[in-house]
Design an enzyme around this catalytic site. Structure first.
Site, PDB file in Angstrom:
ATOM      1  CE1 TYR A   6       5.793  -0.542  26.865  1.00 20.24           C
ATOM      2  CE2 TYR A   6       3.923   0.799  27.547  1.00 20.24           C
ATOM      3  CZ  TYR A   6       5.169   0.684  26.955  1.00 20.24           C
ATOM      4  OH  TYR A   6       5.786   1.794  26.452  1.00 20.24           O
TER       5      TYR A   6
ATOM      6  CB  VAL B  79      17.904  -8.744  -5.462  1.00 20.34           C
ATOM      7  CG1 VAL B  79      16.683  -9.645  -5.242  1.00 20.34           C
ATOM      8  CG2 VAL B  79      17.935  -7.624  -4.429  1.00 20.34           C
TER       9      VAL B  79
ATOM     10  CE  LYS C  38      18.494 -17.139   3.745  1.00 20.91           C
ATOM     11  NZ  LYS C  38      19.639 -16.374   3.286  1.00 20.91           N
TER      12      LYS C  38
ATOM     13  CD  GLU D  69      19.941 -13.723   1.739  1.00 22.03           C
ATOM     14  OE1 GLU D  69      19.631 -14.524   0.841  1.00 22.03           O
ATOM     15  OE2 GLU D  69      20.537 -14.070   2.768  1.00 22.03           O
TER      16      GLU D  69
ATOM     17  CG  ASP E 212      23.671 -13.862  -0.920  1.00 22.94           C
ATOM     18  OD1 ASP E 212      22.706 -14.636  -0.994  1.00 22.94           O
ATOM     19  OD2 ASP E 212      23.551 -12.639  -0.785  1.00 22.94           O
TER      20      ASP E 212
ATOM     21  CB  ALA F 281      28.425 -17.745  -4.085  1.00 21.95           C
TER      22      ALA F 281
ATOM     23  CG  ASN G  64      19.152 -21.427  -9.058  1.00 23.19           C
ATOM     24  OD1 ASN G  64      18.549 -22.206  -9.779  1.00 23.19           O
ATOM     25  ND2 ASN G  64      19.440 -21.674  -7.795  1.00 23.19           N
TER      26      ASN G  64
ATOM     27  CG  ASN H 156      22.434 -20.944   0.123  1.00 22.56           C
ATOM     28  OD1 ASN H 156      22.993 -21.736  -0.636  1.00 22.56           O
ATOM     29  ND2 ASN H 156      22.839 -19.698   0.265  1.00 22.56           N
TER      30      ASN H 156
END
Length: 762
Positions: A39, A76, A94, A136, A162, A198, A287, A319
């Protein structure tokens, strides 16, 4: 698959430290100097350098390894619009995947904003922090606009996973499935059920691979998307069909070659699959419930080629096979974007990888031995360790060739090796061992040839050019095992030490051993009987020069193997004992630990030999040994039992070998913390040095220590056991050894044998 309950999922996220990711320092921070460098005032210097040259931000900060996972929580996975905060567990997840598969650091950022313009403004303001942005769980059609705008306004890679993650993996799977089916992508009829982000991205990529628009039919919740339908989005218009004779999925799929489902569960029937062309390709990717179950699809007809998004069935389209490695390659060349060329490079790299022999680690995870390119394996498994080298390198090369890279890589072999080291697949030490062994491959006898792990290791060692393997065992049994494991034994010598044709060799070996051990009461008949045992026979091959090194230990108890080694090979004349060492490769450094397996309760003279052997072995690995002899006391604070034994051994070693850098007895914390040690005991011979070699007072403490460290740090690499002190290269494994462990020990045995040959020729 283990059933995931609500209770277990909540406990996983809540127990211990809440969440799944954290930030860790990468530089020293314990001293005032460290903090002043980290720092103020030290931090000002890199700030000034970056101001002069903005690209230096990649040199002095984590920007080049930092990705933002950004969402507004409007789409989501499987949950829909649940809001930014509610989507945070997904974004943390993720981030975890980025780290464990790509070695990439992540900040997850949840933006409470649904307006695309304002969302983009927020992202643009924080973009300087990052080397890449992973969008996402943003709903369509806003996600299309957001990604396109950010790609135009930012000079770092931006990818909505996605869309493109699913597209890249499914395109690789489609390319290979068509090859298995013997079909041409430019001629097949493709039905895409779903028209979200997608589905649109997948279909665009199929077209880039050669699919024809006129051969594609896309459906949304209203049915087939036709050109005469009103109020179509620009994305749907791109795939609207001229056909007016089809309206439903049942009508569209009749006579089709490929079905790609990105919609909802249980909407595809067995009769629909039966209506498709020969060798139909079915990607049911909804899914968690696919458009048709794997069992129902396979039962509908025997020639179907099937993929789902689930890990418990073959050909999972996941993915995680793509995004960590795509971003890894983009970050490593400081790319300004992830463009179409880079996506196609990823597609081809993933597809090509499925055609290569599958690593043993993948077979072990899935408890199979028959993963070969074909109907049940045309997409690599997510755990395949080669993904990071193959996909990342392909993406990085494409970024350079397409002109979006700021940093140019020229040494691709070195780049791939660095990637392997990044995830702990290979360390600098093991790479050097393998490279050195490949320069001088030797004949290595593998005692337990019929053990699957030993056979796999021998085949792998041969394939890597490390050694010329010899397997002991019944050839018929060995060949049957190899066939079952799908291993190629071509070029590997198989020896049945119990066969009649080996009678002459057994007699020769027995005569040699009986003469060598005559003063220990050996007779020829006793020695001849022992030649039916693999360890005696194999070690005699090395003793008589028919082989150069010997590997054993998966079946045999150490006590038995040690006895045979002493009888057949013997201990080097300059020592009175032999021992074993384990090497621990950790993030903190490399440590050599002895004696881990041979001498249970060594006295002072044995400890002296172990220390001398350890010093010799550490030099064998091109390091200068800095040795600490360990006890529960420090420098005479306890003068009985093992502390006294270690204390006396150190005193004699320092007297007889004044150049040896060794001290003790000392506790482990003082051995490994030089500041603590030097402050408390400034007289030590180890002053100012980092200890790399630890000699323990008995086998229990040495063995327990390395296994404790292994258990506490799963990322630590363990190499060993390494034999020290026998006349010839006889090396041991244990029943827990993996294929990789045995290959590592084989490399050491090969180098050991080569060094012995050099000494003998002098």
């Amino acid at each position: 698959m283990v059933k995931i309950t609500k209770e277990s999922a909540l406990d996983y996220h809540m127990n211990g430290r809440p969440g799944k990711i954290e930030v860790k320092p990468t530089k020293p921070y314990h001293t005032q100097t460290d903090l002043s460098l980290a720092y103020s005032p030290g931090v000002a210097y890199p700030c000034i350098e970056i101001q002069k040259n903005p690209n230096d931000v990649y040199k002095y900060t984590d920007k080049g390894n930092l990705v933002a996972v950004i969402s507004n929580g409007t789409a989501v996975l499987g949950l829909g619009d649940i809001g930014a905060m509610s989507g945070k567990p997904v974004m943390e997840g993720k981030g975890l995947l980025f780290k464990i598969y790509g070695g990439i650091d992540v900040f997850d950022i949840e933006i409470d904003e649904k307006d695309p313009e304002k969302f983009c403004e927020a992202v643009e303001k924080i973009a300087p922090t990052f080397g890449g942005i992973n969008l996402e769980d943003i709903k369509a059609p806003e996600c299309f606009y957001i990604e396109e705008r950010l790609k135009k306004t930012l000079d770092i890679p931006v990818m909505h996973d996605d869309q493109h993650g699913t597209a890249i993996i499914s395109a690789a799977g489609l390319r290979n499935a068509l090859e298995v089916a013997g079909k041409d992508i430019s001629k097949v009829r493709i039905v895409v059920n779903g028209a979200g982000a997608a589905a649109i991205s997948c279909t665009k990529l199929y077209v880039a691979l050669g699919a024809k628009l006129e051969n594609i039919v896309m459906l949304d919740s209203k049915g087939v998307i036709t050109k005469d339908r009103e109020n179509l989005t620009p994305q749907k218009k791109m795939f609207a069909t001229d056909r007016t004779d089809i309206h439903t999925l049942e009508e569209a799929i009749n006579g089709a070659d490929v079905f790609v489902g990105l919609s909802k569960g249980n909407i595809l029937t067995q009769d629909m699959i039966r209506s498709m062309n020969d060798n139909p390709i079915v990607f049911a990717l909804a899914n968690p419930v696919p458009e048709i179950s794997y069992e129902d699809a396979m039962a509908s007809r025997p020639d179907v080629l099937m993929s789902t998004g689930r890990s418990d069935y073959p050909n999972q389209i996941n993915n995680v096979i793509g995004f960590p490695y795509i971003f890894r390659g983009a970050l490593d060349v400081h790319a300004k974007a992830i463009n179409e060329e880079m996506k196609l490079a990823a597609v081809n790299a993933i597809a090509d990888l499925a055609k290569q022999p599958v690593p043993d680690v993948v077979n072990e995870v899935y408890h199979v031995n028959d993963l070969t390119f074909g109907p049940k394996y045309f997409i690599p498994k997510p755990v395949d360790p080669r993904l990071i080298t193959e996909v990342s390198a392909a993406v990085a090369k494409s970024a350079i060739e397409s002109g979006v890279a700021r940093h140019i890589i020229t040494d691709w072999d070195s780049y791939k090796k660095n990637l392997m080291q990044l995830l702990g697949q290979e360390t600098k030490l093991t790479r050097n061992l393998h490279d050195t062994a490949r320069m001088h491959p030797q004949r290595v006898v593998f005692a337990e040839g019929a053990h699957p792990t030993m056979m796999k290791a021998a085949v792998q060692a041969k394939a890597e050019g490390i050694c010329i393997p010899i397997l002991l065992g019944n050839p018929d049994r060995l060949n049957r095992l190899a066939q079952r494991l799908k291993l190629d034994l071509t070029g590997i010598q198989l020896i049945d030490m119990r066969a009649d044709q080996e009678q002459g060799r057994r007699a020769t070996f027995a005569k040699h051993l009986a003469e060598k051990r005559a003063r220990q009461g050996y007779t020829f008949q006793e020695a001849y009987d022992k030649m039916y045992e693999r360890n005696y026979f194999g070690m005699m091959m090395v003793e008589t020069g028919e082989a150069d090194a010997f590997i054993t230990g998966l079946y045999t108890k150490y006590s038995n193997t040690i006895k045979v080694a002493k009888e057949v090979i013997g201990i080097r004349p300059e020592y009175n004992t032999f021992g074993t060492m384990h090497i621990l490769n950790t993030k903190k450094g490399t440590y050599y630990i002895a004696d881990t397996l041979i001498n249970r309760h060594p006295d002072e003279s044995v400890l002296i030999d172990i220390a001398r052997l350890s010093a010799h072995t550490v030099r064998f690995f091109n390091e200068e040994p800095h040795i600490a002899m360990i006890s529960y006391s420090n420098f005479g604070t306890d003068d009985i039992g093992s502390p006294l034994k270690v204390h006396n051994a150190v005193a004699e070693l320092q007297q007889r070998y004044p150049d040896m850098i060794i001290d003790g007895e000392m506790q482990v914390n003082f051995a490994l913390n030089k500041e603590l040690r030097d402050d408390k005991y400034p007289f030590t011979r180890l002053k100012g040095l980092d200890v790399n070699t630890l000699i323990f007072p008995n086998m229990s403490s040495a063995n327990g220590s390395y296994k404790l460290l292994q258990a506490l740090d799963p990322d630590a690499e363990i190499i060993g056991p390494i034999q020290m002190g026998l006349n010839k290269p006889i090396h041991f494994t244990d029943f827990e050894s993996s294929v990789r462990d045995i290959v590592n020990v084989t490399a050491i045995a090969v180098i050991d044998a080569y060094v012995d040959k050099i000494k003998s020729n002098k």
